[in-house]
Design an enzyme around this catalytic site. Structure first.
Site, short mmCIF file in Angstrom:
data_model
loop_
_atom_site.label_atom_id
_atom_site.label_comp_id
_atom_site.label_asym_id
_atom_site.label_seq_id
_atom_site.Cartn_x
_atom_site.Cartn_y
_atom_site.Cartn_z
N ASP A 136 -6.28 -6.98 4.29
CA ASP A 136 -7.43 -6.34 3.65
C ASP A 136 -8.34 -7.40 3.04
OD1 ASP A 136 -9.04 -4.27 2.47
OD2 ASP A 136 -7.99 -4.60 0.57
N ASP A 143 -12.17 -9.08 4.66
CA ASP A 143 -13.45 -9.09 3.92
C ASP A 143 -14.00 -10.52 3.83
OD1 ASP A 143 -13.31 -6.34 3.36
OD2 ASP A 143 -13.99 -6.61 1.30
N TYR A 174 0.82 -1.21 0.00
CA TYR A 174 0.00 0.00 0.00
C TYR A 174 0.85 1.26 0.00
CZ TYR A 174 -4.67 -1.99 0.86
OH TYR A 174 -5.87 -2.63 0.74
N ASP A 231 -2.88 -18.25 0.38
CA ASP A 231 -3.88 -18.92 -0.47
C ASP A 231 -4.56 -20.04 0.30
OD1 ASP A 231 -1.42 -20.21 -0.48
OD2 ASP A 231 -1.52 -20.85 -2.57
N LYS A 259 3.18 -15.33 2.24
CA LYS A 259 3.38 -16.03 0.97
C LYS A 259 4.88 -16.29 0.85
CE LYS A 259 1.87 -17.69 -2.96
NZ LYS A 259 1.02 -18.90 -3.02
C1 IPM Z 1 -10.34 -1.20 4.12
C2 IPM Z 1 -10.60 -0.62 2.76
C3 IPM Z 1 -9.47 0.31 2.38
C4 IPM Z 1 -8.19 -0.51 2.40
C5 IPM Z 1 -9.64 1.03 1.04
C6 IPM Z 1 -10.93 1.84 1.00
C7 IPM Z 1 -8.47 1.89 0.69
O1 IPM Z 1 -10.78 -1.63 1.83
O2 IPM Z 1 -10.21 -0.44 5.09
O3 IPM Z 1 -10.29 -2.43 4.22
O4 IPM Z 1 -7.87 -1.20 1.42
O5 IPM Z 1 -7.50 -0.47 3.41
MG MG Z 2 -10.89 -3.56 2.65
#
Ligand code: IPM
Ligand code: MG
Length: 357
Positions: free
Chosen positions: A247, A251, A141, A223, A191
């Site tokens: 990240d 999710d 990032y 993975d 990884k």
């Molecule tokens: C998160 C989001 C952010 C990230 C984006 C919006 C930049 O997906 O906080 O998980 O990737 O960190």
């Molecule tokens: Mg995110």
């Protein structure tokens, strides 16, 4: 007096933050601590009003606060801007400016939401309670990135994933100490079969594991971890990983718990100043419709009380209130199920407030 910088942001950000502030207001009365809010701009709205995604004033006010409450940023309107001027650059910038390198993302399944989980009950077993610890201020990032034109008429672009020993050690310490307060199992996800940065992570963290003999330390490739989260999620307790893997995996973990709309987060550094935000995005498609789930942001307020203000009882109070509202079968659309009562963003927030009073 607790000084709270409020970044409502874009999309559903303002609606969910308003719900979270209502909760913080009643909690501050009940537990007798005054709160002072300062609204600051970041993301798309900051671009509209100031020309940049993260105005200096926002950084200054956040730095001088006790905590930052954040909704979400981004939207299609700003998708074609150059990377450093996009709303997301504001989010990365504030994380960096406050040096909040440790992002705690708990994925907890409320028993009432078992039906809403993407997984079958026999795979969920009794419970899902995973803490993803995501490194937040390094890696791909923030590494060098660029794009050049090639002679063949095409282009070439790159992003760099770089980590120093120091960056790995400080987040790994958070990982071991968090695992120690939980079931004492820590899984490092990397990884290392391909990436040199992952090999450094594995060396540094494995070495540190010797100082934490009480912790059951293991490593998994990212993975495989992605697969295991779906196959057998209850094997995980605390997951420690670099920025981008965290990240993605957070999710994924959210779907075990029913909805992305349920997961809060705390971003912490070496001081008590933290950023508290839901893990979900700005969902521009449903913005302003009063259907977004405010629970992730409300649960982020609970994390604020726990980590920045050291008020465990008040944090629990919020979490219990959410649980009671779910017990009464109230659901926003994302967690709606047969026989449940559908409510909007405002009503869900108000129901949680009523349980706290
Ligand atoms: C998160 C989001 C952010 C990230 C984006 C919006 C930049 O997906 O906080 O998980 O990737 O960190
Ligand atoms: Mg995110």
């Amino acid at each position: 007096m607790k000084k709270i910088a409020v970044i409502k942001g874009d999309g559903i950000g303002p609606e969910i933050v308003i719900g979270a502030i209502k909760v913080l207001d009643v909690i501050s009365k009940k537990y007798n601590f005054p709160v002072e809010y300062t609204d600051v701009l970041m993301g798309g709205i900051a671009i509209e009003e100031t020309g940049v995604p993260l105005p200096k004033e926002t950084i200054d006010i956040c730095k001088n606060s006790d905590a930052v409450l954040l909704g979400s940023v981004g939207g299609p309107k700003w998708d074609t801007l150059p990377g450093n001027l996009r709303p997301e650059a504001g989010l990365l910038g504030i994380r960096k400016a406050l040096d909040v390198f440790a992002n705690l993302r708990p994925a907890i399944l409320f028993p009432q939401l078992k039906e809403a989980s993407a997984l079958k009950p026999e795979i969920l077993k009794d419970n899902i309670d995973i803490m993803v610890i995501r490194e937040l201020t390094g890696g791909i990032y923030f590494g060098e990135r660029s794009r050049i034109d090639l002679e063949d008429g095409g282009q070439k672009a790159w992003d760099t994933m770089a980590y120093s020993t120091y960056e790995i050690e400080r987040i790994a310490k958070v990982g071991f100490e968090t695992a120690r307060k939980r079931t004492k199992k820590l899984t490092l996800v990397d990884k290392a079969n391909v990436l040199e940065s992952s090999r450094l992570w594995r060396e540094v963290v494995s070495k540190m594991a010797a100082d934490y003999p009480d912790i059951n330390f293991e490593v998994q490739l990212v993975d495989s971890c992605a697969m295991q989260l779906i196959r057998n999620p209850s094997q995980f307790d605390t997951i420690l990983t670099e920025n981008m893997f965290g990240d993605i995996l957070s999710d994924e973990a959210s779907m075990l718990t029913g909805s992305l709309g349920m997961l809060p987060s705390a971003s912490l550094g070496n001081t008590t100043l933290g950023i508290y935000e839901p893990i979900h995005g700005s969902a521009p498609d449903i913005a302003g419709l009063d259907i977004a789930n405010p629970i992730a942001t409300i649960m982020s307020v609970a994390m604020m009380l726990r980590y920045s203000f050291n008020m465990e009882d008040a944090a629990k109070d919020i979490e219990d209130a959410v649980s009671k509202v779910l017990d009464k079968n109230y659901r926003t659309l994302d967690i709606m199920g047969p026989g449940m009562i559908s409510v909007g963003t405002i009503e869900m927030s108000d129901l949680i407030v009523k349980e706290i009073i």
